[in-house]
Design a protein around this motif. Sequence first.
Motif, PDB file in Angstrom:
ATOM      1  N   ARG A 201       0.836  -1.205   0.000  1.00  0.00           N
ATOM      2  CA  ARG A 201       0.000   0.000   0.000  1.00  0.00           C
ATOM      3  C   ARG A 201       0.874   1.259   0.000  1.00  0.00           C
ATOM      4  O   ARG A 201       0.592   2.218  -0.727  1.00  0.00           O
ATOM      5  CB  ARG A 201      -0.907  -0.026   1.233  1.00  0.00           C
ATOM      6  CG  ARG A 201      -1.762   1.218   1.419  1.00  0.00           C
ATOM      7  CD  ARG A 201      -2.563   1.113   2.700  1.00  0.00           C
ATOM      8  NE  ARG A 201      -3.642   0.149   2.557  1.00  0.00           N
ATOM      9  CZ  ARG A 201      -4.918   0.491   2.424  1.00  0.00           C
ATOM     10  NH1 ARG A 201      -5.275   1.750   2.395  1.00  0.00           N
ATOM     11  NH2 ARG A 201      -5.847  -0.428   2.324  1.00  0.00           N
TER      12      ARG A 201
ATOM     13  N   LEU B  26      -7.286   2.721  -4.229  1.00  0.00           N
ATOM     14  CA  LEU B  26      -7.172   1.520  -3.406  1.00  0.00           C
ATOM     15  C   LEU B  26      -8.566   0.938  -3.226  1.00  0.00           C
ATOM     16  O   LEU B  26      -9.453   1.598  -2.675  1.00  0.00           O
ATOM     17  CB  LEU B  26      -6.536   1.851  -2.055  1.00  0.00           C
ATOM     18  CG  LEU B  26      -5.116   2.423  -2.112  1.00  0.00           C
ATOM     19  CD1 LEU B  26      -4.628   2.744  -0.709  1.00  0.00           C
ATOM     20  CD2 LEU B  26      -4.172   1.452  -2.808  1.00  0.00           C
TER      21      LEU B  26
ATOM     22  N   THR C 143     -11.019  -2.428  -2.176  1.00  0.00           N
ATOM     23  CA  THR C 143     -11.195  -3.733  -1.547  1.00  0.00           C
ATOM     24  C   THR C 143     -12.090  -4.591  -2.450  1.00  0.00           C
ATOM     25  O   THR C 143     -13.128  -4.130  -2.915  1.00  0.00           O
ATOM     26  CB  THR C 143     -11.844  -3.585  -0.168  1.00  0.00           C
ATOM     27  OG1 THR C 143     -11.020  -2.748   0.643  1.00  0.00           O
ATOM     28  CG2 THR C 143     -11.992  -4.941   0.510  1.00  0.00           C
TER      29      THR C 143
ATOM     30  N   VAL D 282     -11.772  -0.380   2.960  1.00  0.00           N
ATOM     31  CA  VAL D 282     -11.555   0.985   2.502  1.00  0.00           C
ATOM     32  C   VAL D 282     -12.831   1.764   2.685  1.00  0.00           C
ATOM     33  O   VAL D 282     -13.897   1.379   2.204  1.00  0.00           O
ATOM     34  CB  VAL D 282     -11.144   1.010   1.015  1.00  0.00           C
ATOM     35  CG1 VAL D 282     -10.895   2.417   0.543  1.00  0.00           C
ATOM     36  CG2 VAL D 282      -9.895   0.158   0.816  1.00  0.00           C
TER      37      VAL D 282
ATOM     38  N   ASP E 290      -5.792  -7.666   4.776  1.00  0.00           N
ATOM     39  CA  ASP E 290      -7.000  -7.052   4.242  1.00  0.00           C
ATOM     40  C   ASP E 290      -7.372  -5.828   5.069  1.00  0.00           C
ATOM     41  O   ASP E 290      -7.416  -5.866   6.299  1.00  0.00           O
ATOM     42  CB  ASP E 290      -8.170  -8.044   4.276  1.00  0.00           C
ATOM     43  CG  ASP E 290      -7.897  -9.233   3.372  1.00  0.00           C
ATOM     44  OD1 ASP E 290      -7.110  -9.072   2.424  1.00  0.00           O
ATOM     45  OD2 ASP E 290      -8.470 -10.308   3.626  1.00  0.00           O
TER      46      ASP E 290
ATOM     47  N   GLU F 258     -10.080   7.386   0.376  1.00  0.00           N
ATOM     48  CA  GLU F 258      -9.554   6.146  -0.180  1.00  0.00           C
ATOM     49  C   GLU F 258      -8.654   6.388  -1.379  1.00  0.00           C
ATOM     50  O   GLU F 258      -7.894   5.532  -1.773  1.00  0.00           O
ATOM     51  CB  GLU F 258     -10.703   5.241  -0.582  1.00  0.00           C
ATOM     52  CG  GLU F 258     -11.379   5.673  -1.883  1.00  0.00           C
ATOM     53  CD  GLU F 258     -12.612   4.866  -2.157  1.00  0.00           C
ATOM     54  OE1 GLU F 258     -13.639   5.155  -1.549  1.00  0.00           O
ATOM     55  OE2 GLU F 258     -12.551   3.973  -2.997  1.00  0.00           O
TER      56      GLU F 258
ATOM     57  N   THR G  98      -6.819  -6.150  -1.250  1.00  0.00           N
ATOM     58  CA  THR G  98      -6.768  -4.728  -1.573  1.00  0.00           C
ATOM     59  C   THR G  98      -6.035  -4.571  -2.891  1.00  0.00           C
ATOM     60  O   THR G  98      -4.917  -5.063  -3.050  1.00  0.00           O
ATOM     61  CB  THR G  98      -6.048  -3.918  -0.474  1.00  0.00           C
ATOM     62  OG1 THR G  98      -6.756  -4.074   0.760  1.00  0.00           O
ATOM     63  CG2 THR G  98      -5.999  -2.442  -0.827  1.00  0.00           C
TER      64      THR G  98
END
Length: 377
Positions: free
Chosen positions: A250, A261, A263, A368, A365, A374, A289
């Motif tokens: 990330r 980003l 999920t 978001v 995990d 995000e 992600t």
Amino acid sequence: MNTHLQITGLSKSFEPPEKVVDQVSFSVNRHEIFALLGPSGCGKTTTLRMIAGFEPQDEGEVILNDRILVKSASGKPEKNSTGRNNGKKRKIFIEPEDRGIGFVFQDYALFPHLSVLRNVMFGLKNVPKNKREVRAEEILCMMGLRAFMNRSPFELSGGQQQRVALARAIAPTPELILLDEPFSNLDAVLRQSTRDEIRGLLKKAGMTAVLVTHDQEEALSFADRIAVMNEGRIEQIGTPEEVYYRPRTRFVAQFLGTTNLITAEAIGASALTEFGRINLNRPATGRVTLSIRPEHLTLEKPNPRIDNHLGEVVSKEFKGHDITYRVRIKARECLVHTDNRIHFRPGDQVNVRPLETGVVLEEPDVAVASTAKEVAV
């Protein structure tokens, strides 16, 4: 390509037990330009100073062209002449002036009372006196600075001073050049041109170099390979294309530029997202992600009969050569960069279509939130 510089397990603490540099390892190939990229305080400059010998390491090893410059006292005890351990652990530290390394400082560190020529000659202490001026002139000619060699540093522009600093570092033909944020004091226009010139000069001279910078664009355009640092550790090493298009974490995804980003639920080679099924850069299963760059998405006019993942344009930012849209899909927002031929207005219904695969990040995990936060800028 042969490994020219090898860094293994380099660590440094100014206030133990917190480590400013924590087990950093990487290699640099001969004639390669390698960049240490990261935010302020991540340990990149401290790493550079330990390579140069300006800062003693707590742990680790530095090898330049098969010659050990730094080695901590940890490890197995040495053996004596009988082949038995003598109980002693050897520590090696070569002084900075004996390492064969050139260093270009952020503030250039030129001597104001010396001419350009004399500044370059100053670094040639190992060259016979009767040959120093000739060598300095040769380097200044290569740098395009022959016309300025009798001037004082304060009579030069920032870009010219930077080239003089590089000339002084290159003149003794060091085995390695270290550059510590060398372009940060230049304005934006001069920074770009000077960066291009310096890269060309390093390649022409066949030098091996390590650059420290916090500027993502600078690292991506200047270096052959990049190590992205965060909190004293290296998170990823690769070519500019590899670290930008295929970030592992990330942090790397966010630090290398704007990204979405997301999920998603992965099912092998693809995943289900708010804008439909998307192919993945590597197989995965379960909740993941994903990183998707805004330029890897595009907008299309929707067909309500077949498009089940419609979005709404929230905002539009026209930039001339391209356009940035913020699009809301269900409860989530994402950024989309398109060329200037794709036109929509806020409030328009659109279909968001991926142009590239989603990159699965190597992280636990993380849900978001459905807000603008995000989108990592």
